[in-house]
Design an enzyme around this catalytic site. Structure first.
Site, PDB file in Angstrom:
ATOM      1  N   GLY A 124       0.744  -1.261   0.000  1.00  0.00           N
ATOM      2  CA  GLY A 124       0.000   0.000   0.000  1.00  0.00           C
ATOM      3  C   GLY A 124       0.768   1.303   0.000  1.00  0.00           C
ATOM      4  N   GLY A 127       2.910   2.539  -2.230  1.00  0.00           N
ATOM      5  CA  GLY A 127       3.395   2.983  -3.541  1.00  0.00           C
ATOM      6  C   GLY A 127       2.747   4.263  -4.045  1.00  0.00           C
ATOM      7  CB  CYS A 167      -0.156   1.684  -4.427  1.00  0.00           C
ATOM      8  SG  CYS A 167      -0.987   0.592  -3.317  1.00  0.00           S
TER       9      CYS A 167
END
Ligand code: 5GP
Length: 344
Positions: free
Chosen positions: A179, A181, A184
């Protein structure tokens, strides 16, 4: 239901505390590391920064430039025999590239074909968004059985228990991050995740206890974050967004209002799914975004900027080498890490 009350931290929640140092210049800081991997027994030396296996980043052009700095590139899952054959310099940079695969049968088949043709490639990255399934650990075991001398990277996970499980299943290196990124949307779509610095610290501890290594994957926004990853105990730091937008990624340049941009998207975004898999299945939703990154020219300049930052972090905390950075690290918790007056 249970709540864990321990505070978990992101890179932006801390800063390095400066310490007295005998270092006279940041030029003297040694960023090279040498690692020997748990199962493959391969030795690797270089600067342990890794380009993510994302479109526009995990590309052969990027690998060529990164390899000059002895940094690793995880090629995207689309690199098959045909694509690799066309690239003349593969033998020059083979030490610093990793293949990437998912856990489908066709992934394993492609891996077999590529390694039959290019047996000198040493790293295999088995990459799924959620490394917590039994099926994933079983898959790692089968890759390990078939390729005892390859260095296997497996992820992603964010907790000590699953880091240990993957190492015991045959991973040399565990990839950590769910999570964080830049493109993301997992945390929005699912509510799942773990603050990245804490994930790195906890997983590094677990992996090191078993003689394995970790990659801190995702969430770095600036050179200081990369240094914080290493300070937190990461053996490698993987970058997607920070390496996006350069010539070497071969993305199409988009001109808008006199500025140039390159499109960058998550590996599980709608665009990536359409491009590589003919679209999303109806039972799945996209967990990645598409953004326009400012075009940044040659990646070499970005690399030099990142390395300059890390060298400077080392001098501030008195670490003569990257190897010593985590030992010299004391983080202070902060509520504000940057003065944004002139940034908007
Ligand atoms: P960045 O350096 O851009 O912050 O993070 C890069 C990492 O983000 C990748 O190595 C990968 O682990 C993760 N990532 C890439 N694409 C996606 C996506 O579409 N969805 C999610 N959840 N993570 C992604």
């Amino acid at each position: 239901m249970r709540i864990e009350e321990d505070i978990k931290l992101d890179y932006s929640d801390v800063l390095f505390r400066p310490k007295r140092s005998t270092l006279s210049s940041r030029k003297d800081v040694d960023l090279r590391r040498t690692y020997k991997f748990k199962y493959s027994k391969n030795e690797w030396s270089g600067i342990p920064i890794v380009a993510a296996n994302m479109d526009g980043v995990g590309e052969l052009g990027v690998a060529e430039s990164l390899s000059e700095f002895e940094m690793i590139t995880c090629l995207t899952k689309q690199h098959d025999v045909k694509k690799l054959e066309k690239f003349k310099n593969l033998k020059k940079i083979y030490k610093n590239i990793s293949l990437s695969i998912g856990i489908k049968k066709e992934d394993f088949d492609r891996l077999d074909k590529v390694l039959k043709e290019f047996s000198f490639i040493k790293f295999i990255c088995v990459d799924v968004a959620n490394g917590y399934s039994e099926h994933f650990s079983a898959f790692i075991k089968s890759v390990r059985d078939k390729y005892p001398t390859k260095t296997i990277i497996a992820g992603n996970v964010v907790t000590a228990d699953m880091t240990q499980e993957l190492v015991l299943s045959g991973a040399d290196i565990v990839k950590v991050g769910i999570g964080p990124g830049s493109v993301c949307t997992t945390r929005i779509q699912t509510g799942v995740g773990y603050p990245q610095l804490s994930a790195v610290m906890e997983c590094a501890d677990a992996a090191h206890g078993l003689g394995a290594h970790i990659i801190a994957d995702g969430g770095c926004t600036c050179p200081g974050d990369v240094a914080k990853g290493f300070g937190g105990g990461a053996d490698f730091v993987m970058l997607g967004g920070m390496f996006a937008g350069h010539d070497e990624g071969k993305g199409k340049i988009i001109k808008n209002n006199g500025s140039k941009y390159i499109e960058f998207y998550g590996s599980s975004s709608d665009i990536a799914n359409k491009k590589h898999y003919g679209g999303l299945s109806t039972y799945r939703s996209s967990e990645g975004r598409t953004v326009r990154v400012k075009y940044r020219g040659k990646i070499k300049d970005t690399i030099l900027n990142i390395l300059g930052g890390i060298r400077s972090s080392c001098t501030y905390v008195g670490a003569p080498s990257l190897k010593q950075l985590s030992k010299c690290t004391t983080f202070v918790r902060v509520s504000n890490q940057f003065n944004e007056t002139f940034t908007k």
